[in-house]
Design an enzyme around this catalytic site. Structure first.
Site, PDB file in Angstrom:
ATOM      1  N   CYS A 145       1.131  -0.921   0.343  1.00 35.55           N
ATOM      2  CA  CYS A 145      -0.319   0.043  -0.065  1.00 35.55           C
ATOM      3  C   CYS A 145       0.727   1.567   0.327  1.00 35.55           C
ATOM      4  O   CYS A 145       1.526   0.953   1.122  1.00 35.55           O
ATOM      5  CB  CYS A 145      -0.821  -0.172   0.859  1.00 35.55           C
ATOM      6  SG  CYS A 145      -2.001   0.893   1.082  1.00 35.55           S
ATOM      7  N   CYS A 179       0.160   4.142   2.680  1.00 34.65           N
ATOM      8  CA  CYS A 179      -0.309   4.458   3.829  1.00 34.65           C
ATOM      9  C   CYS A 179      -0.409   2.542   4.494  1.00 34.65           C
ATOM     10  O   CYS A 179       0.704   2.351   4.144  1.00 34.65           O
ATOM     11  CB  CYS A 179      -1.966   4.558   4.291  1.00 34.65           C
ATOM     12  SG  CYS A 179      -2.846   3.882   3.718  1.00 34.65           S
ATOM     13  N   SER A 180      -1.452   1.711   5.288  1.00 36.18           N
ATOM     14  CA  SER A 180      -1.220   0.382   5.135  1.00 36.18           C
ATOM     15  C   SER A 180      -2.221  -0.734   4.518  1.00 36.18           C
ATOM     16  O   SER A 180      -2.877  -1.192   5.621  1.00 36.18           O
ATOM     17  CB  SER A 180      -0.845   0.264   6.186  1.00 36.18           C
ATOM     18  OG  SER A 180      -1.599   0.955   7.311  1.00 36.18           O
ATOM     19  N   CYS A 181      -2.924  -0.329   4.448  1.00 40.99           N
ATOM     20  CA  CYS A 181      -4.480  -0.704   3.901  1.00 40.99           C
ATOM     21  C   CYS A 181      -3.930  -2.559   3.142  1.00 40.99           C
ATOM     22  O   CYS A 181      -3.250  -2.785   2.733  1.00 40.99           O
ATOM     23  CB  CYS A 181      -5.452  -0.269   1.670  1.00 40.99           C
ATOM     24  SG  CYS A 181      -5.997   1.258   2.303  1.00 40.99           S
TER      25      CYS A 181
END
Length: 221
Positions: A118, A121-123
């Site tokens: 991602c 961000c951190s999906c």
């Protein structure tokens, strides 16, 4: 981010992100504040907390995804369904929830290796992989996975043949991915449970491979 070739000869498959700008969400900030307070008051041992988080990241969390992969290895009909409609196929095994509403499964083969990132961000697909590892959320991984996927794989101890294409998929708020690793050789006759034990979290992100049962047997002897 549009799909296209990477500077390293891999392929990048991305989507426009319309969620956040990489800053922690209100929930994340509240959790961090609560954690700090509990540690400060002596209610929580930070070392023990780290062990619990690590367990959920690497063992408990990814069990769901490992079950999905093992089922696809054993059942060709389920595998086809998983690749066509991952959300429904995964839900049929009871794994659904927030951040797993829209899933896509991508299959590794001898010709193509898939890796998930991602970039903003951190999906992460929580219902099938549990908590995201710290490195997945780090800026170095998010940037290098796109510009130097082979280098990232080498850092994880994965060396692929030069002819193997690498496709990097960019998770978003709308779509999250699950990598279906290649089934290891020598697993004919394995039960679904035994196959699931060979599927690691990293292999379902694409930064690792499924475990080789022969190597495990050699280590045990």
């Amino acid at each position: 981010m549009a799909a296209g070739p990477s500077p390293t000869g891999g392929e990048i498959h991305g989507h426009d992100h319309d969620h956040d700008d990489g800053r922690p969400s209100d929930i994340v900030l509240r959790v961090r504040a609560l954690e700090s307070l509990l540690i400060e008051k002596g209610y929580v041992d930070p070392t023990a907390l780290d062990v619990i988080v690590e367990t959920y990241e690497t063992k408990i969390g990814p069990r769901n995804g490992a079950g999905v992969v093992a089922r696809s290895w054993l059942d060709p009909t389920y595998r086809e369904w998983l690749l066509e409609d991952a959300t429904a196929a995964i839900r049929s095994l009871g794994y659904a929830g927030r951040q797993g509403e829209h899933m896509v499964a991508v299959e590794n083969t001898a010709a193509v290796h898939n890796m998930i990132v991602c970039t903003l961000c951190s999906c992460y697909p929580l219902p099938v992989l549990g908590l995201p590892p710290v490195w997945y959320k780090s800026a170095p991984y998010r940037s290098r996975a796109v510009i130097d996927p082979r280098g990232v794989l080498a850092d994880f101890g994965v060396s692929l043949p030069p002819a193997t294409k690498i496709r990097v998929w960019d998770s978003t708020a709308e779509i999250r991915y699950l990598v279906v690793p290649m089934r290891p050789a020598g697993t004919e006759g394995f039960s679904e449970e035994r196959l699931a034990s060979l599927v690691t979290r990293d292999s379902m992100i694409g930064t690792g491979l499924a475990l080789d049962p022969r190597s495990l047997a050699a280590e045990a002897s």
